[in-house]
Design an enzyme around this catalytic site. Structure first.
Site, short mmCIF file in Angstrom:
data_model
loop_
_atom_site.label_atom_id
_atom_site.label_comp_id
_atom_site.label_asym_id
_atom_site.label_seq_id
_atom_site.Cartn_x
_atom_site.Cartn_y
_atom_site.Cartn_z
CG ASP A 30 49.88 52.48 55.79
OD1 ASP A 30 51.11 52.35 55.96
OD2 ASP A 30 49.04 52.34 56.72
N GLY A 90 60.59 53.90 64.95
CA GLY A 90 59.16 53.64 64.90
C GLY A 90 58.76 52.50 63.98
CD GLN A 91 61.49 48.07 60.55
OE1 GLN A 91 62.63 48.45 60.84
NE2 GLN A 91 61.25 47.12 59.67
CB SER A 92 55.07 48.98 63.81
OG SER A 92 54.45 49.34 62.59
CG HIS A 97 57.35 49.08 55.47
ND1 HIS A 97 57.83 48.18 56.40
CD2 HIS A 97 56.87 50.14 56.18
CE1 HIS A 97 57.65 48.66 57.61
NE2 HIS A 97 57.08 49.86 57.52
CG LEU A 98 61.16 52.56 50.26
CD1 LEU A 98 61.63 51.16 50.65
CD2 LEU A 98 61.54 52.86 48.81
P1 AMP Z 1 56.18 51.20 60.14
O1 AMP Z 1 55.62 51.76 61.43
O2 AMP Z 1 57.12 52.11 59.43
O3 AMP Z 1 56.73 49.81 60.34
O4 AMP Z 1 54.94 51.10 59.17
C1 AMP Z 1 54.09 49.98 59.09
C2 AMP Z 1 52.91 50.41 58.29
O5 AMP Z 1 52.23 49.25 57.84
C3 AMP Z 1 51.89 51.26 59.06
O6 AMP Z 1 51.73 52.51 58.40
C4 AMP Z 1 50.63 50.40 59.03
O7 AMP Z 1 49.46 51.18 58.91
C5 AMP Z 1 50.87 49.53 57.81
N1 AMP Z 1 50.20 48.23 57.81
C6 AMP Z 1 50.25 47.28 58.76
N2 AMP Z 1 49.55 46.19 58.38
C7 AMP Z 1 49.07 46.47 57.14
C8 AMP Z 1 48.27 45.76 56.20
N3 AMP Z 1 47.82 44.50 56.46
N4 AMP Z 1 47.96 46.36 55.03
C9 AMP Z 1 48.40 47.61 54.76
N5 AMP Z 1 49.16 48.32 55.60
C10 AMP Z 1 49.49 47.78 56.77
#
Ligand code: AMP
Ligand code: ZN
Length: 111
Positions: A30, A90-92, A97-98
């Site tokens: 991450d 909180g999905q962004s 992804h796990l």
């Molecule tokens: P979520 O908030 O559960 O959708 O988690 C998304 C995760 O993706 C966050 O922990 C970010 O830090 C991570 N993330 C976003 N862009 C990247 C990237 N290019 N490489 C690695 N991690 C990423």
């Protein structure tokens, strides 16, 4: 879905610290780690979120990859697995992804 950042990581169109990959899944560090060990496990195919995952076998492969990356990093028996599904969770990033987190004590309940 070429604009999806995790599809681009899976196809190696953009760089990531990949720690494990198979024909079906990719695992990478991450960008903003929330624990000493924080890896994301994704399917190569684009699935927006867990609630849209209909392939049971792929679900099993994602779980197996999560335990493999934890084990390979020395966290075989102590890690947290998180899937944020949807806005209120909180999905962004809208590619399933796990989160595999380890290396510290975790609290419960999560925020
Ligand atoms: P979520 O908030 O559960 O959708 O988690 C998304 C995760 O993706 C966050 O922990 C970010 O830090 C991570 N993330 C976003 N862009 C990247 C990237 N290019 N490489 C690695 N991690 C990423
Ligand atoms: Zn994608």
């Amino acid at each position: 879905m070429p604009e999806c950042v995790f599809c681009k990581i899976a196809s190696k169109a953009i760089p990531a610290s990949i720690v494990y990959e198979t024909a079906d899944v990719v695992a990478f560090k991450d960008l903003t780690p929330r624990a000493p060990f924080h890896v994301l496990v994704i399917p190569r195919t684009h699935v927006a979120k867990l609630s849209e995952l209909e392939d049971e076998a792929l679900g099993g492969k994602l779980l197996q990859a999560a335990r493999t990356v934890a084990k390979n990093a020395g966290h075989a028996d102590n890690f947290r697995l998180v899937v944020n599904n949807g806005d209120s969770a909180g999905q962004s990033v809208w590619h399933l992804h796990l989160h595999v987190l380890g290396g510290r004590q975790f609290t419960w309940p999560p925020g």
